[in-house]
Write an enzyme that holds these catalytic residues in place. Structure first.
Site, short mmCIF file in Angstrom:
data_model
loop_
_atom_site.label_atom_id
_atom_site.label_comp_id
_atom_site.label_asym_id
_atom_site.label_seq_id
_atom_site.Cartn_x
_atom_site.Cartn_y
_atom_site.Cartn_z
N PRO A 142 0.83 -1.22 0.00
CA PRO A 142 0.00 0.00 0.00
C PRO A 142 0.86 1.27 0.00
O PRO A 142 0.50 2.28 -0.60
CB PRO A 142 -0.80 -0.12 1.30
CG PRO A 142 -0.85 -1.58 1.59
CD PRO A 142 0.44 -2.16 1.07
N ILE B 129 -2.71 -7.39 -5.81
CA ILE B 129 -2.07 -8.65 -6.22
C ILE B 129 -3.00 -9.47 -7.12
O ILE B 129 -4.06 -9.93 -6.69
CB ILE B 129 -1.61 -9.47 -4.98
CG1 ILE B 129 -0.73 -8.59 -4.07
CG2 ILE B 129 -0.88 -10.75 -5.41
CD1 ILE B 129 0.45 -7.90 -4.76
N GLU C 149 8.70 -10.64 -17.50
CA GLU C 149 7.35 -10.12 -17.21
C GLU C 149 7.02 -8.97 -18.18
O GLU C 149 5.91 -8.86 -18.68
CB GLU C 149 7.27 -9.64 -15.76
CG GLU C 149 5.88 -9.12 -15.41
CD GLU C 149 5.65 -8.93 -13.91
OE1 GLU C 149 6.49 -9.36 -13.10
OE2 GLU C 149 4.60 -8.35 -13.57
C1 LIG Z 1 -4.81 -4.41 -11.70
C2 LIG Z 1 -3.44 -4.41 -11.08
C3 LIG Z 1 -2.78 -5.62 -10.92
C4 LIG Z 1 -1.51 -5.65 -10.32
N1 LIG Z 1 -0.90 -6.86 -10.09
C5 LIG Z 1 0.20 -6.90 -9.31
C6 LIG Z 1 0.76 -8.15 -8.88
O1 LIG Z 1 0.29 -9.23 -9.25
N2 LIG Z 1 1.83 -8.13 -8.05
C7 LIG Z 1 2.40 -6.97 -7.62
O2 LIG Z 1 3.35 -7.02 -6.86
N3 LIG Z 1 1.91 -5.77 -8.02
C8 LIG Z 1 0.83 -5.71 -8.83
N4 LIG Z 1 0.30 -4.50 -9.23
C9 LIG Z 1 0.93 -3.28 -8.73
C10 LIG Z 1 1.63 -2.45 -9.79
O3 LIG Z 1 2.78 -3.09 -10.25
C11 LIG Z 1 1.91 -1.07 -9.16
O4 LIG Z 1 0.65 -0.42 -9.04
C12 LIG Z 1 2.88 -0.24 -9.95
O5 LIG Z 1 4.17 -0.79 -9.89
C13 LIG Z 1 2.94 1.22 -9.46
O6 LIG Z 1 3.13 1.28 -8.07
P1 LIG Z 1 2.15 2.20 -7.19
O7 LIG Z 1 0.75 1.87 -7.54
O8 LIG Z 1 2.54 2.08 -5.77
O9 LIG Z 1 2.42 3.69 -7.69
P2 LIG Z 1 3.52 4.70 -7.08
O10 LIG Z 1 4.81 4.00 -6.97
O11 LIG Z 1 2.94 5.35 -5.87
O12 LIG Z 1 3.61 5.77 -8.26
C14 LIG Z 1 2.63 6.82 -8.43
C15 LIG Z 1 2.98 7.57 -9.73
O13 LIG Z 1 4.27 8.13 -9.60
C16 LIG Z 1 5.09 7.70 -10.69
N5 LIG Z 1 6.46 7.54 -10.25
C17 LIG Z 1 6.94 6.81 -9.21
N6 LIG Z 1 8.27 6.89 -9.16
C18 LIG Z 1 8.66 7.68 -10.19
C19 LIG Z 1 9.92 8.13 -10.69
N7 LIG Z 1 11.07 7.77 -10.12
N8 LIG Z 1 9.92 8.95 -11.77
C20 LIG Z 1 8.77 9.29 -12.39
N9 LIG Z 1 7.55 8.90 -11.95
C21 LIG Z 1 7.50 8.10 -10.90
C22 LIG Z 1 4.49 6.38 -11.14
O14 LIG Z 1 4.84 6.09 -12.48
C23 LIG Z 1 3.01 6.66 -10.97
O15 LIG Z 1 2.55 7.36 -12.09
C24 LIG Z 1 -0.91 -4.44 -9.89
C25 LIG Z 1 -1.59 -3.23 -10.09
C26 LIG Z 1 -2.83 -3.20 -10.65
C27 LIG Z 1 -3.53 -1.88 -10.80
#
Ligand SMILES: Cc1cc2nc3c(=O)[nH]c(=O)nc-3n(C[C@H](O)[C@H](O)[C@H](O)COP(=O)(O)OP(=O)(O)OC[C@H]3O[C@@H](n4cnc5c(N)ncnc54)[C@H](O)[C@@H]3O)c2cc1C
Length: 381
Positions: A130, A159, A244
């Site tokens: 989260p 997940i 992946e």
């Molecule tokens: C339907 C769905 C299925 C998923 N399935 C899985 C799964 O099976 N297993 C798993 O582990 N995860 C899973 N995910 C999670 C997914 O990989 C993450 O949502 C994703 O990696 C982004 O992380 P966050 O949501 O915490 O966004 P944050 O990390 O909070 O990012 C928020 C925004 O800031 C941007 N940002 C962050 N850092 C930077 C940077 N350095 N420079 C520029 N921009 C940046 C991001 O691109 C995004 O636009 C899933 C997500 C969804 C929605």
């Protein structure tokens, strides 16, 4: 354009996957959407058809193939039917399998792989929390050694297969004094005391897949279920994220290509002002642009697939394929909605569902921004 990667043996497997999908999935799509997840018999039937453990050694019940192209043809067929079901399938067969094949002990293989291949054991991988997903090295779920066990505390979110998985590969911090080098992977099984799940998350699209939050409260995981070496979890994830991401690109491109094909049929049949809407020059040119975008993208993705098959694909090239194909898919399907007029906005139309399903591909498996970070770093910036 003629694609040159696949031989008759790949096409035979493609036909098996297509037959499975037409028989088992297409007639039941509404049921899967209503249940916001896939029933167990979907997995068991996929297992029976040999679609789940393509790259698992045959001694553990898999197909034993080292040829990545077999996984690609199946993924393409799944994505042509549903991007959402493709993601559930892809997480199990494309993403989790390499961890369970490459990093596990003989005892773990025996415990998990035969049932992985039959569909009796559905898998998920839990990296995102989260508090954040992009900065994976900052994850906060902890695993503290206690005798022969590790005690896990924390939570994961978003997940895929999370609600229904029997085995979850969980990334946890085992050394708080280190960032990336303090992360280890564990096999957490359904029913372990202290392991609970939240509700199925209510997503904008990808309705057929169950996506959940997972909670770990003093979960005792035997050291025998640690996956790979202590402190090597982050490296293991980075190594496998290349597959992946190229897998995501395969699915993005196949999905967009299918929806465009269906849209071309639609604009040939749908009439306005007494003529097919596809015959107006604006629409004809629009479709020509979309087809060009798909073909050009497909050529690059195929090149990446060939490189990955030869074990040569770089993280930067996988990142290019992933972000570009996600962008193209979203652009193409958005225009397909437009070409369908009002029907394109109706959930009963596939194009509308596809539009909602596509959006997440710019976010997951490393967001498009993170992909550009990887490419930028590779350029020395
Ligand atoms: C339907 C769905 C299925 C998923 N399935 C899985 C799964 O099976 N297993 C798993 O582990 N995860 C899973 N995910 C999670 C997914 O990989 C993450 O949502 C994703 O990696 C982004 O992380 P966050 O949501 O915490 O966004 P944050 O990390 O909070 O990012 C928020 C925004 O800031 C941007 N940002 C962050 N850092 C930077 C940077 N350095 N420079 C520029 N921009 C940046 C991001 O691109 C995004 O636009 C899933 C997500 C969804 C929605």
């Amino acid at each position: 354009m003629r694609r040159t990667l696949y031989g008759p043996e790949h096409e035979a497997l493609r036909a098996t996957a297509r037959e499975f999908l037409q028989r088992t999935v297409v007639p039941r799509m509404d049921e899967f959407v209503a249940n916001r997840g896939l029933p167990r018999d979907f997995w068991l039937e996929a297992g029976k058809q040999g679609l789940l453990g393509l790259h698992v050694p045959d001694e553990w019940g898999g197909g034993g193939s080292e040829d990545y192209l077999f996984g690609v043809v199946v993924s393409e067929e799944f994505a042509r039917v549903s991007a959402s079901i493709a993601s559930c399938y892809g997480i199990h067969s494309g993403v989790c399998a390499p961890y369970l094949v490459d990093l596990t002990t003989e005892a773990q293989k025996e415990r998990w792989l035969p049932r992985f291949c039959t569909g009796e054991l559905v898998t998920a991988i839990a990296m995102t929390e989260p508090g954040g997903g992009s900065d994976l090295a900052a994850l906060r779920t902890t695993a503290v050694r206690d005798g022969d066990d590790w005690v896990l505390n924390g939570s994961k979110t978003f997940i895929t297969n999370g609600y229904s998985a029997d085995l979850v590969i969980v990334a946890a911090r085992t050394d708080p004094s280190k960032r990336a080098k303090g992360i280890t992977l564990f096999g957490v099984e359904a029913g372990m005391p202290g392991f609970t799940r939240g509700r199925k998350l209510d997503k904008v699209g990808q309705t057929e897949s169950d996506t959940a939050e997972l909670f770990f409260s003093d979960v005792r995981v035997p050291d025998a279920l640690r996956i790979g070496e202590e402190g090597r979890g982050f490296i293991a994830m980075m190594e496998r994220l290349v597959q992946e991401r190229v897998g995501a690109a395969v699915s993005n491109t196949a999905h967009a290509s299918q929806i465009l094909d269906e849209t071309i049929e639609y604009v040939k049949a749908r009439k306005a002002f007494g003529t097919p809407v596809g015959s107006f020059q604006h629409n004809k040119f629009k479709v020509a642009e979309l087809k060009t975008k798909i073909d050009v993208t497909q050529a690059f993705v195929d090149q990446c697939v060939a490189a990955h098959t030869a074990r040569e694909l770089t993280a930067a090239d996988a990142a290019k394929a992933k972000w570009w194909s996600a962008e193209v898919q979203n652009d193409v399907i958005d225009e397909c909605v437009q070409l369908h007029g009002g029907y394109g906005y109706m959930n009963e139309y596939r194009v509308a569902r596809a539009w909602r399903d596509a959006r997440v591909t710019k976010i997951w498996a490393g967001s498009n921004e993170i992909m550009k970070e990887i490419i930028g770093r590779d350029l020395g910036l």
